[in-house]
Design an enzyme around this catalytic site. Structure first.
Site, short mmCIF file in Angstrom:
data_model
loop_
_atom_site.label_atom_id
_atom_site.label_comp_id
_atom_site.label_asym_id
_atom_site.label_seq_id
_atom_site.Cartn_x
_atom_site.Cartn_y
_atom_site.Cartn_z
CE LYS A 36 -4.29 0.75 2.45
NZ LYS A 36 -4.85 0.62 3.78
CB CYS A 263 -19.26 3.20 8.97
SG CYS A 263 -17.62 3.70 8.49
C1 UDX Z 1 -21.55 6.01 6.73
C2 UDX Z 1 -21.95 7.40 7.27
O1 UDX Z 1 -22.89 8.01 6.37
C3 UDX Z 1 -20.71 8.26 7.43
O2 UDX Z 1 -21.07 9.51 7.99
C4 UDX Z 1 -19.73 7.53 8.33
O3 UDX Z 1 -18.56 8.28 8.51
C5 UDX Z 1 -19.40 6.19 7.75
O4 UDX Z 1 -20.58 5.44 7.57
P1 UDX Z 1 -20.91 4.98 4.35
O5 UDX Z 1 -20.68 3.68 5.05
O6 UDX Z 1 -19.90 5.43 3.35
O7 UDX Z 1 -21.05 6.18 5.42
O8 UDX Z 1 -22.32 4.84 3.61
P2 UDX Z 1 -23.73 5.60 3.61
O9 UDX Z 1 -23.80 6.50 2.45
O10 UDX Z 1 -24.05 6.15 4.94
O11 UDX Z 1 -24.69 4.35 3.30
C6 UDX Z 1 -24.76 3.25 4.20
C7 UDX Z 1 -25.69 2.18 3.70
O12 UDX Z 1 -27.03 2.61 3.74
C8 UDX Z 1 -25.44 1.74 2.26
O13 UDX Z 1 -25.59 0.35 2.15
C9 UDX Z 1 -26.53 2.47 1.48
O14 UDX Z 1 -26.87 1.84 0.28
C10 UDX Z 1 -27.66 2.43 2.48
N1 UDX Z 1 -28.66 3.49 2.29
C11 UDX Z 1 -28.30 4.79 2.51
C12 UDX Z 1 -29.94 3.17 1.90
O15 UDX Z 1 -30.27 1.99 1.68
N2 UDX Z 1 -30.85 4.17 1.78
C13 UDX Z 1 -30.55 5.47 2.00
O16 UDX Z 1 -31.45 6.31 1.87
C14 UDX Z 1 -29.24 5.79 2.38
#
Ligand code: UDX
Length: 442
Positions: A36, A263
């Site tokens: 990496k 997360c």
């Molecule tokens: C998340 C948090 O948003 C972020 O603030 C934190 O720092 C890390 O975790 P991330 O894991 O990148 O970010 O994804 P996110 O965009 O939050 O989506 C999470 C999951 O929820 C995904 O599987 C997404 O598809 C799902 N999702 C999100 C839905 O099914 N519907 C929605 O309306 C929003």
């Protein structure tokens, strides 16, 4: 300009290192992974993240950013050390702090006498304070201070989120620590980003509370979509109208096959486990975890209903393997559950994802990986869309009706035009938008 070390070059660490360098600091990123480090010094990303490569290259070129394996060398020349190493879940859901503790021990050994240590990793409440005590137990110098500065970056939008966060949370004990960190982020103030200054425990809990609430919101709309399917209501209008209520807000109300990623699932399990250890039963959070698992298993159940129960020997096209669009990350992706269930039922899986096929192949090496969505649906008896990639919004129904063997479309992200799909003779099912006639004919 500050000399900064960022320990850990995963999603959070790398974006933070690149972002801080772009804000004018001299930054050294540290990781234990030789491959990496070599890639990063060449300006190559170890994962897909839109926009990040340009920032990486530009900041390496400016001489403000480099990467090393040598934590001691990076720490010794820095006045601020950001810790962004992983805190993976243990078997019981609690966060494993091993990497954080070994990094802290290296900081305790090598840091100059006045150093600010910034905890970016998501850690259970109380950890930042405990890490400060750990440093003090290893060396007498009282000049090293620990602060909590949780990260809210979303994969796929991480660069944008770094430069335009909704807020910056600073959990610090002293004015000195607050001022240093506020100074580092001061360029963001020009964009009128609010700063929330609080104690460390509050900062740590803000992160968990935020992710747990987002997970709850998504799960709520997913369960509503299941109900809308049964009663013939339209989830898009329900979500839209709910969102118009200023107390609720329109974001994170898009139904899908269940939330995933590195997360949300990990953090809500850790929060439930923290609750247990403080004798607080986080029953709502625990229900969200269980409901999300159940929702993921409903995808193949729906498919079976549409196909008339038997799935053995059929060919199923699966479009979208990443846990959401604009990432190659498949961690806790609903697609893992769906493909496992399909294989268990004896189906043949033809899969496609614009970015995540390599990562998915590491888990499921033996399914068919196809060069495009249209390729995946060749000869398929049914097609299921799991990730909302833009390119799936414009699938060609004429071509689909020629190459697919069956006519079943299950669109878990509601990306297709349902009217057009039906006009082309498909049996279309979205997620929470069954049309009235279909309900009545059951
Ligand atoms: C998340 C948090 O948003 C972020 O603030 C934190 O720092 C890390 O975790 P991330 O894991 O990148 O970010 O994804 P996110 O965009 O939050 O989506 C999470 C999951 O929820 C995904 O599987 C997404 O598809 C799902 N999702 C999100 C839905 O099914 N519907 C929605 O309306 C929003």
């Amino acid at each position: 300009m500050k000399d900064i070390a960022v320990i850990g070059t995963g999603y959070v660490g790398l974006v933070v290192a690149v972002g801080l360098a772009d804000l004018g600091n001299r930054v050294t990123g540290v990781d234990i992974d030789d491959v990496k480090i070599a890639m990063l010094n060449e300006g190559e990303l170890p994962f897909y993240e839109p926009g990040l490569k340009d920032y990486l290259e530009a900041n390496i070129e400016s001489g403000r950013l480099d990467f090393t394996r040598d934590i001691a060398a990076a720490v010794v020349k820095s006045s601020v050390v950001f810790l962004a190493v992983g805190t993976p879940p243990r078997r019981d859901g609690s966060a494993n702090l091993e990497y954080l503790e070994s990094s802290i021990d290296a900081v305790a050994e090598h840091a100059p006498s006045r150093t600010l240590v910034v905890i970016k990793s998501t850690v259970p409440v109380g950890t930042s304070r405990a890490l400060g005590e750990r440093i003090r137990s290893r060396r007498s110098a009282a000049g090293i201070e620990v602060v909590s500065n949780p990260e809210f970056l979303r994969e796929g939008r991480a660069v944008q989120d770094f430069f335009h966060p909704d807020r910056v949370v600073i959990g610090a004990e002293s004015e000195w620590a607050r001022e240093i960190l506020a100074g580092i982020y001061s360029a963001l103030r020009l964009n009128e980003v609010p700063f929330v200054c609080c104690d460390m425990e509050t900062a740590e809990l803000i992160k968990y509370a935020t992710n747990a609430f987002l997970a709850t919101k998504i799960t709520f709309i997913n369960q509503m979509a299941s109900l809308a399917d049964k009663v013939g209501a339209d989830i898009a209008l329900i979500a839209k109208s709910m969102g118009m209520d200023g107390r609720i807000g329109e974001k994170f109300l898009h139904p899908g096959p269940g939330f995933g990623g590195s997360c949300l699932p990990k953090d809500i399990r850790a929060l439930a486990s923290t609750g247990d250890s403080f004798d607080v039963h986080m029953s709502l959070v625990k229900s969200v975890i269980a409901a999300n698992e159940e929702l993921k298993t409903r995808v193949v159940m729906r498919l079976k209903e549409l196909l008339g129960t038997r799935i053995r020997g059929l060919s199923i096209a699966v479009l979208g393997l990443a846990f959401k669009s604009n990432t190659d990350d498949v961690r806790e992706s609903p697609a893992l559950r769906v493909v496992a269930d399909l294989l268990e039922e004896g189906a043949f899986v033809r899969a496609h994802d614009p970015q995540a096929m390599d990562n998915f192949r590491a888990v499921f090496p033996d399914i068919s990986y196809c060069a495009s969505g249209h390729e995946a649906m060749k000869g398929a008896d049914a097609l299921v869309i799991l990730t909302e990639w833009n390119e799936y919004r414009s699938l060609d129904f004429n071509l689909m009706s020629k190459v697919m063997k069956g006519r079943i479309l299950l669109d878990m992200r509601n990306v297709l035009n349902s009217r057009l799909a039906r006009e082309h003779g498909f049996v279309y099912r979205g997620n929470g938008r069954v049309i009235k006639e279909l309900i009545q004919s059951r």
